[in-house]
Design a protein around this motif. Structure first.
Motif, PDB file in Angstrom:
ATOM      1  N   THR A 215     -11.041  17.498 -11.343  1.00  0.00           N
ATOM      2  CA  THR A 215     -10.211  17.929 -12.472  1.00  0.00           C
ATOM      3  C   THR A 215     -11.079  18.217 -13.702  1.00  0.00           C
ATOM      4  OG1 THR A 215      -8.500  16.505 -11.596  1.00  0.00           O
ATOM      5  CG2 THR A 215      -8.159  17.305 -13.822  1.00  0.00           C
ATOM      6  N   TYR A 219     -10.966  21.616 -15.824  1.00  0.00           N
ATOM      7  CA  TYR A 219     -10.689  21.677 -17.262  1.00  0.00           C
ATOM      8  C   TYR A 219     -11.765  22.484 -17.994  1.00  0.00           C
ATOM      9  CZ  TYR A 219      -6.819  18.334 -17.114  1.00  0.00           C
ATOM     10  OH  TYR A 219      -5.626  17.713 -16.876  1.00  0.00           O
ATOM     11  N   ARG A 222     -11.031  26.207 -16.973  1.00  0.00           N
ATOM     12  CA  ARG A 222      -9.780  26.767 -17.506  1.00  0.00           C
ATOM     13  C   ARG A 222      -9.625  26.553 -19.010  1.00  0.00           C
ATOM     14  NH1 ARG A 222      -5.663  25.792 -12.919  1.00  0.00           N
ATOM     15  NH2 ARG A 222      -6.574  27.163 -11.349  1.00  0.00           N
ATOM     16  N   GLN A 224      -8.617  23.690 -20.375  1.00  0.00           N
ATOM     17  CA  GLN A 224      -7.468  22.837 -20.682  1.00  0.00           C
ATOM     18  C   GLN A 224      -7.900  21.590 -21.466  1.00  0.00           C
ATOM     19  OE1 GLN A 224      -6.529  23.479 -16.533  1.00  0.00           O
ATOM     20  NE2 GLN A 224      -4.409  23.009 -17.017  1.00  0.00           N
ATOM     21  N   ALA A 225      -6.917  20.774 -21.833  1.00  0.00           N
ATOM     22  CA  ALA A 225      -7.142  19.502 -22.541  1.00  0.00           C
ATOM     23  C   ALA A 225      -8.011  19.683 -23.788  1.00  0.00           C
ATOM     24  CB  ALA A 225      -7.771  18.478 -21.597  1.00  0.00           C
ATOM     25  N   ALA A 229     -12.615  27.456 -22.619  1.00  0.00           N
ATOM     26  CA  ALA A 229     -13.055  27.794 -21.255  1.00  0.00           C
ATOM     27  C   ALA A 229     -14.559  28.079 -21.236  1.00  0.00           C
ATOM     28  CB  ALA A 229     -12.282  29.010 -20.766  1.00  0.00           C
TER      29      ALA A 229
END
Ligand code: KG4
Ligand code: ZN
Length: 336
Positions: A215, A219, A222, A224-225, A229
């Motif tokens: 994960t 992250y 992508r 995320q969080a 990117a």
């Protein structure tokens, strides 16, 4: 004892002739990887059908290469678990039919026992030892007292390391299988660029878990969080940092097990044992602790029939032959 070995648990169709313990007369592996790579992973239905197409041909080729006749075989060993049921049915049905028609014993071999004893094909294994199977399906660490006496010390709570390499490769747009492609991409990257979590609990004991590591890479890619990117130019750094964290977890757990069990030998099997960083890191760090880490010859790390014949020979020596009623199974008798 001349053993015919058959392997069909996943995506390699294998047949071999082994003069036990280690005179390997022929070891034929027909890889299905090109057929599965277009899907980004193994498709069970495709695998079953390809075993049906490839396995008898692999057997014919093994007999030809070894210049032996099928009637000269003393026993027939086929992997019957763990794996994809379709493939297992093809291999065991071929093995049982040959055993029945030739009047020779049949030996059902747990594929994991094959991986555990793969190093024995190169030379005598030393017991007690700690052994790891790191593949696309397993992340098991064992203590072994003898060739047929293994106790599971650790396994994975989610993905296997090979599976994590395959999934992370997919995230990074690298081809299947992910292990070799991540290893290659990592050669151009900085392994300290990202501080990814190692796949072990903070105590460094217990079971592996690769989901946090996987994960974390996702992250970064992508964004995320709250993270932006990563640019594509940073992908080799991501591959190298992922590989470093994955290998660190495997090495730490193996060394800890070896220390706890006071053994002087470590063996590693399964496709991930082909990983260069794992080989170098474990060999070096074990050596500094007075422990010998042994990796089987590359061809015996990946799925192959030689390791099935080798394990079959050990079972035959112990009189552990199988009935022709023996079933196939998705799980191993050696834990998972
Ligand atoms: O043992 P194996 O041939 O089949 C199973 O029983 O799963 O292992 C295949 C796995 C794949 O997930 C592949 O990505 C991984 O082994 N693998 C590697 C390397 N070569 C193969 N993982 C890391 N580094 C490698 N060089
Ligand atoms: Zn395997």
């Amino acid at each position: 004892m001349l053993v015919l070995g058959l392997e069909s648990t996943c995506d390699e169709s294998g047949a071999c002739l082994l003069e036990a313990p280690r005179n390997l007369l022929a070891n034929v592996v027909r890889s299905q990887v090109p057929s599965h790579s277009v899907f980004g992973g193994v498709v069970p239905e495709v695998a079953s059908r390809l075993h049906l197409q490839y396995l008898a041909g692999a057997l014919e080729e093994a007999l030809k290469l070894s210049n032996r006749k099928i009637q000269e075989v003393d026993c027939i060993a086929a992997s019957n678990r763990p794996g994809l049921l379709g493939g297992l049915l093809v291999g065991t049905t071929l093995g049982k039919s040959l055993a029945y028609s030739l009047g020779k014993p049949f030996i059902a071999v747990d594929h994991l026992l094959g991986h555990l004893l793969a190093a024995d094909l190169d030379g005598d294994m030393h017991y007690p030892c700690v052994a790891g199977i790191f593949s696309g399906a397993h992340s098991n660490v064992y203590i072994g007292q003898s060739p047929l006496d293994w106790k599971l010390l650790a396994r994975t709570r989610d993905d296997a390391p090979g599976e994590a390499f395959d999934k992370v490769a997919r995230i990074l747009g690298l081809p299947y299988p992910g292990g070799p492609s991540i290893q290659k991409s990592a050669e151009n990257g900085d392994e300290n660029a990202y501080d990814f979590p190692i796949p072990l609990p903070p105590s460094l004991e217990g079971d592996f878990s690769f989901s946090g590591l996987k994960t974390s890479v996702l992250y970064q890619v992508r964004g995320q969080a709250g993270k932006t990117a990563a640019a594509e130019g940073a992908y080799p750094d991501l591959a190298a940092s992922f590989q470093r964290a994955a290998v660190e977890g495997l090495v730490k757990r193996m060394l800890q097990a070896a220390e706890e069990e006071s053994v002087k030998a470590i063996y590693v099997g399964g496709g991930v044992a082909a990983n260069k960083k794992l080989r170098e890191e474990l060999t070096h760090r074990a050596e500094s602790m007075g422990i010998r880490a042994v990796f089987p010859t590359f061809a015996f790390c990946m799925d192959n029939a030689a390791m099935i014949a080798g394990a079959g020979a050990k079972l035959a020596e112990a009189g552990r032959f199988s009935s022709l009623n023996e079933d196939v199974a998705t799980g191993s008798v050696l834990g998972m």
